[in-house]
Design an enzyme around this catalytic site. Structure first.
Site, PDB file in Angstrom:
ATOM      1  N   ARG A 124      47.252  42.942  37.704  1.00 26.52           N
ATOM      2  CA  ARG A 124      47.877  41.792  37.043  1.00 26.52           C
ATOM      3  C   ARG A 124      47.298  41.598  35.637  1.00 26.52           C
ATOM      4  NH1 ARG A 124      47.059  37.395  34.147  1.00 26.52           N
ATOM      5  NH2 ARG A 124      45.219  36.974  35.417  1.00 26.52           N
ATOM      6  N   ASP A 125      46.076  41.152  35.537  1.00 27.32           N
ATOM      7  CA  ASP A 125      45.474  40.890  34.235  1.00 27.32           C
ATOM      8  C   ASP A 125      45.379  42.161  33.413  1.00 27.32           C
ATOM      9  OD1 ASP A 125      42.281  39.459  33.098  1.00 27.32           O
ATOM     10  OD2 ASP A 125      44.261  39.534  32.183  1.00 27.32           O
ATOM     11  N   HIS A 127      34.554  36.032  35.174  1.00 28.89           N
ATOM     12  CA  HIS A 127      35.616  36.961  34.735  1.00 28.89           C
ATOM     13  C   HIS A 127      35.260  37.354  33.311  1.00 28.89           C
ATOM     14  CE1 HIS A 127      40.040  38.112  34.824  1.00 28.89           C
ATOM     15  NE2 HIS A 127      39.770  38.215  33.550  1.00 28.89           N
ATOM     16  N   CYS A 168      42.272  43.703  24.547  1.00 31.96           N
ATOM     17  CA  CYS A 168      42.066  42.322  24.112  1.00 31.96           C
ATOM     18  C   CYS A 168      43.165  41.992  23.113  1.00 31.96           C
ATOM     19  CB  CYS A 168      40.701  42.170  23.460  1.00 31.96           C
ATOM     20  SG  CYS A 168      40.413  40.506  22.822  1.00 31.96           S
ATOM     21  N   ASN A 184      39.167  43.616  29.903  1.00 31.88           N
ATOM     22  CA  ASN A 184      38.498  43.496  31.204  1.00 31.88           C
ATOM     23  C   ASN A 184      37.357  44.499  31.366  1.00 31.88           C
ATOM     24  OD1 ASN A 184      40.037  41.488  32.786  1.00 31.88           O
ATOM     25  ND2 ASN A 184      41.747  42.878  32.433  1.00 31.88           N
TER      26      ASN A 184
END
Lengths: 341, 315
Positions: free
Chosen positions: A51-52, A243, A276, A285
């Protein structure tokens, strides 16, 4: 044993000794105690790659590839895999196939597949698609909230409250995120008290866990410590997760700091998927492989098979025609010694 | 290909070649281009203006082994030495030391290993034999009041032997310290260490060498350099080796990174309120220069983010 009298050695239990002579714990250098810190014995990894991670990838990833990635991750030992996001495809085209993905994956019995639900509509669509856990995304920065989801922090909390109440009725757990926890691309410094305020609201509304996100990766062990010290006054440590983004290479030392504070839930993305959006070309991430390598090297259990995660990472990078962001995966693919795993 | 006989080139596989001629690996790993002397001098001069107090300038090793450092004398003579900066050079033996002194060296370094196999394959002698060579260097240096820094490679693992006992690291570190090295840099040569192994190793070494004489030299091959450095700092270590732009790959994992980048280390330390006296922006500038000269991307995440970021909160 230094100053401990012989009679004490014979009469007292180990626990009593430690209680009466605190210096003794440090002297005995208990295994899990490093530099005066006690690390968790087990860390839960929340895999956010599908997802992210994918959300921040430029090319639209075919639904079949997303499903295959999640299915591969389901066999690694991970207990939480964030599958998709029920946000409008107008805003996030990458997640337009959310229903097909959630319906298409082979759900392993010991794995949770939370999905993002920014509002009640998204929640209802998610439930219809079979979701059994959802997540809401708050922000510690007013400006980021307005630019990112087009409303103030207060307004977003009202939306989330609707989602959480609807989820409670169906006994669906809700995870809360707080973005910009260590800094904002627009506002810069964010006060730890603001992070605590948003985290507390989400927790008191009913989120079982709050993930504190260093959205632009600018945090360091210094700011991570201060932020956690403040948030822990309002939210229990066992309900907190971190996170961390690796844009400035600080993710692992920041995670280490969080572990030293007692946090035992860490978000990461296979192959460090997702750049980013605020520093083009930079990483986003932290990669799951690199986190696992560190944790396992410290004797911390995760239940996750790192070799299988590397395999999943290799698959998705090949599908995306890109290099992995994981240093462990990169080293493993070329190393002449396999001491490390 | 130097000394490799033609028959070997044709008959042996690449892996066998590397096994028999370890210098060949390094030769193939290092930037295929020899960096011009002028570029090296300019890099060091730029670094001299950043606030760094120690800049390892070159290596007085035979150019047969390390062609990249063949211009050691020209580099050491060519740099503008800042008054508040030390420029140590590697001197593997007495000959190298004498050449270094003749070229104006005022600090030298010797490179030991905690792994017997690594020592034999890397510098062609056992650990004991290397200590004899270093003792000659250290004694000669003492006579001239030239400080000597000691390195211990493979402190957290060896590409050949795998696990290295912390007691072996301590033994080598202690020998170098007692011979007269003022500081011992413990190197995670293949970057496989984690906070777990860093802790155990330092706990053992600290029994034999005072903490204020210890430094850590972490490689970032597995992304563990910063958490390892953080662990070392928490143990009381206050000297950290790093390389601008994370220069230098890992000869044991082709394509992977080696040295941790100075910019990323500074970012972490400054973010923790730890003083270094170093101007990170100037280091980024020096890194940008050398990467441009080498036509390569930086290994520093900070430098990369700074060059594209839309917010400048971080520095």
């Amino acid at each position: 044993m230094g100053n401990v009298p012989t009679t004490v050695k014979h009469c007292l239990s180990y626990e009593q000794l430690i209680e009466d002579y605190p210096w003794l714990r440090r002297w005995l250098q208990e295994d899990k105690t490093i530099t005066g810190h006690a690390y968790p014995e087990f860390v839960k990894i929340v895999e956010v790659g599908p997802r992210d991670g994918l959300q921040n990838e430029k090319e639209i990833v075919p639904t079949g590839v997303k499903i295959q990635l999640i299915d591969m991750l389901s066999g690694t030992g991970l207990s939480v895999i964030e599958a998709t996001s029920f946000v409008s495809s107008k805003w996030v085209p990458q997640m337009a196939d959310h229903t097909d993905v959630l319906r298409g994956i082979q759900k392993a019995s010991n794995v949770q597949y939370p999905v993002l639900t920014p509002n009640l509509q998204g929640f209802q669509d998610a439930v219809a698609a079979g979701a059994t856990e959802v997540a809401v995304f708050g922000s510690a920065s007013e400006t980021f909230s307005k630019k990112n989801i087009n409303c103030s922090v207060d307004e977003s909390m009202l939306r989330f409250e609707e989602v959480i109440n609807a989820a409670k009725k169906r006994q669906i757990p809700v995870r809360g995120y707080v973005s910009c926890a260590l800094g904002c691309p627009h506002e810069g410094h964010i006060e730890p008290s603001k992070v605590a305020e948003v985290a507390k609201r989400l927790y008191e509304m009913g989120c079982y866990e709050i993930s504190l996100g260093d959205t632009i990766g600018i945090g360091t062990p210094g700011s991570m410590l201060k932020m956690l010290q403040r948030v822990m006054k309002d939210v229990p440590i066992n309900a907190l997760a971190v996170h961390c983004h690796d844009t400035y290479g600080q993710a692992l030392p920041n995670i280490l700091t969080a572990l030293q504070m007692g946090v035992s839930v860490v978000d990461s993305a296979v192959a460090g998927l997702g750049g980013c959006p605020y520093a083009r070309g930079s990483s986003g991430n932290v990669s799951t492989e690199d986190v696992l390598y560190m944790l396992h090297g410290m004797g911390i259990e995760t239940g996750v098979n790192i070799a299988k995660v590397i395999e999943a990472g290799s698959f998705i990078c090949s599908a995306l025609s890109r290099k992995t962001n994981s240093k462990v995966a990169q080293a493993r693919s070329t190393a002449c010694c396999d001491e490390s795993l």
